[in-house]
Design an enzyme around this catalytic site. Structure first.
Site, PDB file in Angstrom:
ATOM      1  N   GLU A 255       0.829  -1.192   0.000  1.00 43.73           N
ATOM      2  CA  GLU A 255       0.000   0.000   0.000  1.00 43.73           C
ATOM      3  C   GLU A 255       0.875   1.258   0.000  1.00 43.73           C
ATOM      4  O   GLU A 255       0.428   2.340  -0.378  1.00 43.73           O
ATOM      5  CB  GLU A 255      -0.826  -0.047   1.282  1.00 43.73           C
ATOM      6  CG  GLU A 255      -1.937   0.916   1.410  1.00 43.73           C
ATOM      7  CD  GLU A 255      -2.806   0.507   2.603  1.00 43.73           C
ATOM      8  OE1 GLU A 255      -3.362  -0.603   2.592  1.00 43.73           O
ATOM      9  OE2 GLU A 255      -2.910   1.311   3.536  1.00 43.73           O
ATOM     10  N   HIS A 353      -4.855 -11.792   2.575  1.00 43.83           N
ATOM     11  CA  HIS A 353      -3.614 -11.223   3.099  1.00 43.83           C
ATOM     12  C   HIS A 353      -3.448 -11.402   4.607  1.00 43.83           C
ATOM     13  O   HIS A 353      -2.359 -11.670   5.078  1.00 43.83           O
ATOM     14  CB  HIS A 353      -3.591  -9.736   2.763  1.00 43.83           C
ATOM     15  CG  HIS A 353      -2.352  -9.007   3.172  1.00 43.83           C
ATOM     16  ND1 HIS A 353      -1.112  -9.374   2.731  1.00 43.83           N
ATOM     17  CD2 HIS A 353      -2.161  -7.925   3.975  1.00 43.83           C
ATOM     18  CE1 HIS A 353      -0.199  -8.549   3.238  1.00 43.83           C
ATOM     19  NE2 HIS A 353      -0.808  -7.679   4.005  1.00 43.83           N
ATOM     20  N   ARG A 393      -8.147  -4.519   9.475  1.00 42.43           N
ATOM     21  CA  ARG A 393      -6.891  -3.971   9.966  1.00 42.43           C
ATOM     22  C   ARG A 393      -6.398  -2.846   9.060  1.00 42.43           C
ATOM     23  O   ARG A 393      -6.517  -2.932   7.838  1.00 42.43           O
ATOM     24  CB  ARG A 393      -5.825  -5.069  10.013  1.00 42.43           C
ATOM     25  CG  ARG A 393      -4.440  -4.560  10.367  1.00 42.43           C
ATOM     26  CD  ARG A 393      -3.439  -5.681  10.544  1.00 42.43           C
ATOM     27  NE  ARG A 393      -3.057  -6.335   9.309  1.00 42.43           N
ATOM     28  CZ  ARG A 393      -2.203  -5.836   8.408  1.00 42.43           C
ATOM     29  NH1 ARG A 393      -1.678  -4.640   8.590  1.00 42.43           N
ATOM     30  NH2 ARG A 393      -1.894  -6.523   7.333  1.00 42.43           N
TER      31      ARG A 393
END
Lengths: 590, 236
Positions: A255, A353, A393
């Site tokens: 990210e 993930h 998360r």
């Protein structure tokens, strides 16, 4: 069968970030500590983390831990426990600085401080605009961190048992945890590791899905062992699909790419995130971005021949920024997508993930079951559920979780061990036999199921029946399918019977752990009839009464799955932080 | 691309049943998505579960699946199957004892890594916040800290083959220089003392196999050269 026994003050299973952070604290305190790992420590999956570790250091612009806390609670869709979240966000600057003192090669600002970049869902001033909070070592933060922690453990003379596979945890009749039983992979020999305190830091189980950013080793061993020993698993329906796995290969693209200015585009080149998250855009929270991508693909705006992915574009960035801040990403993209991101966009697709749920703990890493602390048992990192991530998360909060709860569980273990003194209760032979029976079954199984095929069946079922979007019908069918596959898992047959480095046996035993995670996931997901965070169902749509499909009246609670009878129970979310006001419930938008 | 059949010759040895190692001929059918050598090994293992090799991250950062591929050390997960001449010959990393099949005993390799004290030594009381380091000082660590300890380099080095117990080897020396180059480390002199010996450092004869095989494109020879320069400059 008689097995060898070794005795320690503390035994840690798993040598990733959480296990090694705890090991530093325990070994430096002088306690006799063993770390058991099925791979050499620096091969643990923390090594693959890329973008950063969050801490409100404010090195580039103003930041505050209460803003970090607000973002984390909002990111969790209010399912995170606010006491644990306050604890984590407040501790963050200290544990990151400690890591720097251990030798972590963080990138630097012009003033020589730790470099920080923006990341999804991390905002300043209670959700206003993206803030630079992710402390980074290029795009190799996990690698740099894991090596720094290993190096600190070398300095501390921590005793490692490398390439040992933990088989089961051992409990006394009163529930206290007495250690683990483990197998040395090189010889096949089995040893009991008796300990006053036992920590599971075994990581996640992303390999329950067919397409995953996770390593082969991420098989949920600690979670499986805990389930078999009667510990419930918390919030297992919540799995993070990372927006940017390389299409076809599953390999992670951080990210941090979007933090450095990367943009997601559909087939017509449109920056579609502007429609889904007008404020945070490409830096919205991961669940939001992943759903937007799948919606684009489902509505025919995907890229490529199969219209089955979208593009992550950084061609507008200065090549110097790419070479200095994202060198690993460039290599991965060339290697696995055949695209040099300096010149062309990277094909990406949401990919499994991270496991938000896990072994229920408090913020000291103490495992909590049936409303009580389980004496002698601790869990930290991805295998644990503290719960700081709740239903979704935020990026960089996982590396932080490892440091904060690795440390706090190490400290809690020291207290427990010092209080317990020399007391080491006898390990019941029945506990040892329960584990040996699983190994013996594999040695003698005839006409059984193939490990590879059975694992594939499980992974495909999870992918189809419990993906980014969830459907009532598919979940119901998924429960039956997984329970059928479990029968195969319990009668797998291996052809390799060697004692020496028998990887067939390892994979069969790992599959027995994976299936526990798969069952917990499917059954918990089927039971939760609302949409929240990463769990979004077709029969819980966005309505004025229930924005985003969230139903706080009935579902503001943690799921607890018990292996025995596949029973579901629930416990309340802790909405009261330690010292500050509660982050009040509201509708989540970015 | 459609499915294709790929031919292998793979080193096999299970001390539990084999009197001696042998090379096994294997042909495996691969799907178009099976691009890397590791994909092929996973396919082979699905048919023959006794095939033993290490693997984990499958993206070149954990360093598990180093092996000797058509005579050259590399990571299976980063090697394109179609770039290799067939039959693809796979052997365990050279110079280390074989445990089984493609799995070697890495004890000696890690012993050398540990021997250079692979951690920052700084006895000055730590400040409340981070120790400062300029971007230029931090830049000195690039090309050093990225090592994944896969052992491709050390096990391609003839000097390490002859003296694995005495020569630190390229991976260990790269790590030694990583700490020497770190402005936060205060033990440069001790680190140089630790290497001042006919074998530990000076067995490097700049053959440069290490540079040739490093899957992370690092340059241990250059790091070794810098250590030698420092050693020299402190004697004058």
């Amino acid at each position: 069968m008689k097995v060898a026994k070794r005795t320690f003050d503390a035994v840690i299973v798993g040598a990733g970030g959480a296990g090694m952070r705890a090991a530093v604290t325990l070994a430096e305190s002088g306690l006799k500590t063993a770390v058991i790992s099925k791979v050499f420590p620096t091969r643990s999956h923390t090594v693959a983390a890329q973008g950063g570790v969050s801490a409100s250091l404010g090195n580039s612009e103003p930041d505050h831990w209460t803003w970090h806390m607000y973002d984390t609670v909002k990111g969790s869709d209010w399912l995170g426990d606010q006491d644990a979240i306050e604890f984590m966000c407040k501790q963050a600057p200290q544990v990151v600085v400690e890591l720097e003192h251990y030798g972590m090669p963080f990138d630097r600002t012009d003033e020589g401080k730790i470099y920080q970049r923006p990341f999804g869902g991390h905002m300043s001033n209670f959700g206003e605009k993206p803030v630079r909070r992710a402390c980074a070592a290029a795009d190799r933060t996990g690698h740099a961190m894991l090596h720094a922690l290993y190096q600190r453990n070398v300095r501390a003379n921590t005793q490692f048992f490398v390439e040992w596979l933990a088989l089961d945890m051992l409990r006394a009749p009163d529930g206290r945890v007495l250690g683990v039983i483990a197998m040395e992979m090189e010889t096949g020999e089995i040893t009991v590791f008796q300990a006053k305190a036992t920590l599971f830091a075994t990581g996640g189980a992303g390999r329950i899905y067919y397409s995953s950013t996770n390593a082969f080793i991420n098989t949920g061993d600690g979670v499986g062992m805990a389930a078999r020993a009667g510990i419930p698993l918390e919030d297992m329906e919540f799995w993070q699909f990372h927006p940017t796995g390389v299409a076809g290969a599953g390999v992670l693209i951080t990210e941090g790419v979007r933090g450095e200015g990367g943009i997601l585009r559909n087939a017509s080149g449109e920056r579609f995130m502007e429609r889904y998250a007008p404020n945070a855009k490409d830096l919205a929270s991961r669940d939001v971005v992943s759903r937007a991508m799948v919606t684009e693909i489902n509505e025919g705006r995907g890229c490529g021949v199969g219209k089955d992915h979208v593009m992550l574009d950084i061609t507008h960035l200065d090549p110097k920024v790419i070479m200095s801040r994202l060198p690993g990403i460039r290599e991965i993209s060339i290697q696995f997508a055949g695209a040099d991101p300096i010149k062309e966009p990277i094909p990406v697709v949401p990919t499994c993930h991270y496991q938000m749920g896990g072994i229920p703990t408090n913020y000291h890493g103490e495992v909590v079951a049936d409303g009580k602390v389980v004496p002698g048992f601790y869990a930290a990192g991805e295998c644990a559920c503290a719960s700081v991530h709740g239903a979704n998360r935020l990026g960089t909060n996982s590396l932080l979780d490892l440091l904060v709860f690795g440390k706090s569980s190490g400290e809690a273990m020291i207290d427990f061990i010092r209080k317990e003194g020399a007391a080491l209760p006898e390990i019941p032979q029945s506990e040892i036999d329960r584990s040996l029976a699983r190994v013996n079954r594999l040695d003698t199984q005839k006409n059984g199921a193939d490990v590879h095929e059975t694992r594939l069946a499980m992974q495909r079922t999870m992918q189809t029946h419990a993906g980014v979007f969830r459907f009532k019908d598919l979940l119901e069918q998924g429960v039956n399918k997984i329970l059928e596959i479990e029968k195969q898992v319990l009668q797998t047959e291996i052809r390799d019977k060697s004692k020496v480095w028998n990887t067939a046996r390892t994979e069969a035993l790992e599959l027995e752990n994976l299936i526990e995670v798969a069952k917990a996931t499917m059954i918990s997901a089927n039971a939760r009839t609302e949409s929240r965070g990463a769990h979004v169902r077709d029969d819980a749509p966005d309505t004025p009464e229930h924005p985003n499909g969230r139903d706080d009246q009935n579902w503001l609670k943690h799921s607890l799955w018990y292996r025995d009878g596949n029973r579901m129970e629930y416990k309340p979310v802790t909405l009261t932080p330690l010292t500050v006001d509660s982050v009040a419930l509201k509708t989540r938008a970015y | 691309m459609t499915t294709r059949t790929v031919k292998f010759k793979i080193y096999r040895y299970d001390p539990d049943k084999d009197a001696a190692p042998y090379m096994q001929d294997i042909a495996v059918e691969l799907d178009p998505s099976d691009r890397k050598l590791l994909d092929a090994l996973v396919k082979i293992k699905a048919k023959d579960d006794s095939m033993a090799f290490r693997r984990s991250c499958r993206e070149g950062v954990c360093g598990s699946d180093a092996m000797n591929i058509n005579g050259k050390n590399g990571l299976a997960c980063l090697t394109e199957v179609d770039s290799l001449a067939q039959p693809i010959t796979l052997r365990p990393l050279p110079g280390l004892p074989v445990i089984r099949d493609l799995i070697v005993d890495m004890t000696q390799f890690f012993k050398q890594y540990h021997s250079i004290k692979p951690y920052v030594v700084n006895n000055t009381p730590a400040p409340e916040m981070e120790r400062l380091q300029t971007p230029e000082e931090r830049e000195e660590l690039n090309g050093l800290y990225e090592c994944i300890l896969c052992a491709c380099c050390s096990t391609s080095c003839p000097s390490f083959w002859w003296n694995p117990d005495k020569f630190v080897g390229p991976a260990g020396l790269l790590a030694a220089y990583r700490f020497i180059a770190d402005t936060r480390d205060e033990a440069t002199n001790e680190r140089l003392d630790n290497l001042e010996d006919p074998y530990r450092l000076f067995r490097c004869h700049t053959i440069m196999n290490c540079v040739d095989v490093c899957p992370k494109h690092l340059n241990p020879t250059k790091a070794i050269g810098k250590i030698k320069e420092l050693m020299l400059s402190r004697t004058v």
